[in-house]
Design a protein around this motif. Sequence first.
Motif, short mmCIF file in Angstrom:
data_model
loop_
_atom_site.label_atom_id
_atom_site.label_comp_id
_atom_site.label_asym_id
_atom_site.label_seq_id
_atom_site.Cartn_x
_atom_site.Cartn_y
_atom_site.Cartn_z
N ARG A 115 4.71 15.58 -6.52
CA ARG A 115 6.13 15.92 -6.63
C ARG A 115 6.42 16.88 -7.78
NH1 ARG A 115 11.10 13.62 -8.64
NH2 ARG A 115 12.77 14.04 -7.15
N PRO A 116 5.91 16.63 -9.00
CA PRO A 116 6.21 17.60 -10.08
C PRO A 116 5.68 19.01 -9.78
CG PRO A 116 5.32 15.58 -10.99
CD PRO A 116 5.18 15.48 -9.51
N LEU A 117 4.52 19.08 -9.17
CA LEU A 117 3.94 20.37 -8.82
C LEU A 117 4.81 21.09 -7.78
CD1 LEU A 117 1.52 22.30 -9.13
CD2 LEU A 117 0.45 21.08 -7.24
N LEU A 118 5.23 20.35 -6.75
CA LEU A 118 6.09 20.96 -5.71
C LEU A 118 7.44 21.39 -6.26
CD1 LEU A 118 5.33 18.74 -2.61
CD2 LEU A 118 4.66 21.10 -2.99
N ILE A 119 8.00 20.59 -7.16
CA ILE A 119 9.29 20.95 -7.74
C ILE A 119 9.14 22.22 -8.58
CG2 ILE A 119 11.00 20.24 -9.47
CD1 ILE A 119 10.81 17.43 -8.30
N ALA A 149 11.75 14.11 1.29
CA ALA A 149 11.54 13.76 2.70
C ALA A 149 10.14 14.13 3.16
CB ALA A 149 12.58 14.46 3.57
N LEU A 150 9.66 15.29 2.76
CA LEU A 150 8.32 15.71 3.16
C LEU A 150 7.24 14.81 2.54
CD1 LEU A 150 8.72 19.58 3.02
CD2 LEU A 150 8.59 18.13 5.05
N LEU A 151 7.44 14.40 1.30
CA LEU A 151 6.48 13.50 0.66
C LEU A 151 6.53 12.11 1.28
CD1 LEU A 151 6.83 14.62 -3.06
CD2 LEU A 151 5.03 15.19 -1.42
N PHE A 152 7.72 11.67 1.68
CA PHE A 152 7.87 10.39 2.37
C PHE A 152 7.16 10.43 3.72
CE2 PHE A 152 10.36 7.00 4.48
CZ PHE A 152 10.33 6.03 3.48
N GLN A 153 7.30 11.55 4.40
CA GLN A 153 6.62 11.74 5.68
C GLN A 153 5.10 11.82 5.49
OE1 GLN A 153 8.23 15.05 7.83
NE2 GLN A 153 7.83 14.09 9.80
N LEU A 154 4.66 12.43 4.39
CA LEU A 154 3.23 12.47 4.08
C LEU A 154 2.67 11.07 3.90
CD1 LEU A 154 0.64 14.02 3.28
CD2 LEU A 154 1.52 14.01 0.92
N ALA A 155 3.41 10.21 3.21
CA ALA A 155 2.97 8.82 3.05
C ALA A 155 2.88 8.14 4.41
CB ALA A 155 3.92 8.06 2.14
N GLY A 156 3.81 8.46 5.31
CA GLY A 156 3.76 7.91 6.66
C GLY A 156 2.53 8.37 7.43
N ASN A 157 2.05 9.57 7.15
CA ASN A 157 0.85 10.06 7.81
C ASN A 157 -0.43 9.51 7.19
OD1 ASN A 157 2.30 11.64 9.61
ND2 ASN A 157 2.29 13.42 8.27
N ILE A 211 1.84 9.73 -5.03
CA ILE A 211 2.32 11.02 -4.54
C ILE A 211 3.42 11.55 -5.46
CG2 ILE A 211 3.67 12.10 -2.69
CD1 ILE A 211 2.04 10.46 -0.69
N ASN A 212 4.35 10.68 -5.84
CA ASN A 212 5.46 11.11 -6.70
C ASN A 212 5.00 11.45 -8.11
OD1 ASN A 212 7.53 11.06 -4.81
ND2 ASN A 212 7.90 8.89 -5.12
N VAL A 268 0.84 -1.21 0.00
CA VAL A 268 0.00 0.00 0.00
C VAL A 268 0.87 1.25 0.00
CG1 VAL A 268 -1.70 1.31 1.33
CG2 VAL A 268 -1.95 -1.15 1.08
N VAL A 269 1.92 1.26 0.80
CA VAL A 269 2.81 2.42 0.87
C VAL A 269 3.52 2.63 -0.47
CG1 VAL A 269 4.86 3.39 1.98
CG2 VAL A 269 3.13 2.25 3.35
N ALA A 270 3.95 1.54 -1.12
CA ALA A 270 4.59 1.67 -2.43
C ALA A 270 3.63 2.28 -3.44
CB ALA A 270 5.08 0.30 -2.90
N LEU A 271 2.38 1.89 -3.38
CA LEU A 271 1.37 2.46 -4.27
C LEU A 271 1.13 3.94 -3.95
CD1 LEU A 271 -0.72 1.90 -6.51
CD2 LEU A 271 -2.34 1.36 -4.70
N VAL A 272 0.99 4.26 -2.67
CA VAL A 272 0.76 5.65 -2.25
C VAL A 272 1.95 6.53 -2.62
CG1 VAL A 272 0.49 7.14 -0.22
CG2 VAL A 272 -0.90 5.09 -0.45
#
Length: 116
Positions: free
Chosen positions: A47-51, A71-79, A42-43, A34-38
């Motif tokens: 990610r393109p929008l944030l970049i 890191a922030l997107l990785f933390q978002l997936a954790g949340n 997210i990426n 599930v995390v790999a899918l999320v």
Amino acid sequence: MRLLAIWIINALALLALPYVVPSVQVASFGTALVVALVLGLINAVLRPLLILLTLPVTLLTLGLFIFVINALLFQLAGNLVDGFNVGGFWPALLGSIAYSLISWALSALLFPQGKR
């Protein structure tokens, strides 16, 4: 078929992550899937929008700000996913780097880029 293999490789990389970064915890293989899918979603979407939005800061830091975005997107997936815990910003930074390296190494082993 290749997309499914990459998804499983990313899940396996997530399962190996707690051995490299103890502050990142993955409950089970199902959670890792599930995390790999999320993370993939997210990426692909955020990610393109944030970049693009942080392009001046990224240029000013010679591209190093992309590590912060990752890191922030990785933390978002954790949340977002229950059973996937990230212990803060620094574990998210180390976890995102280690996740990228582990999944890259596993992909390179299974899908060599030599002659076809």
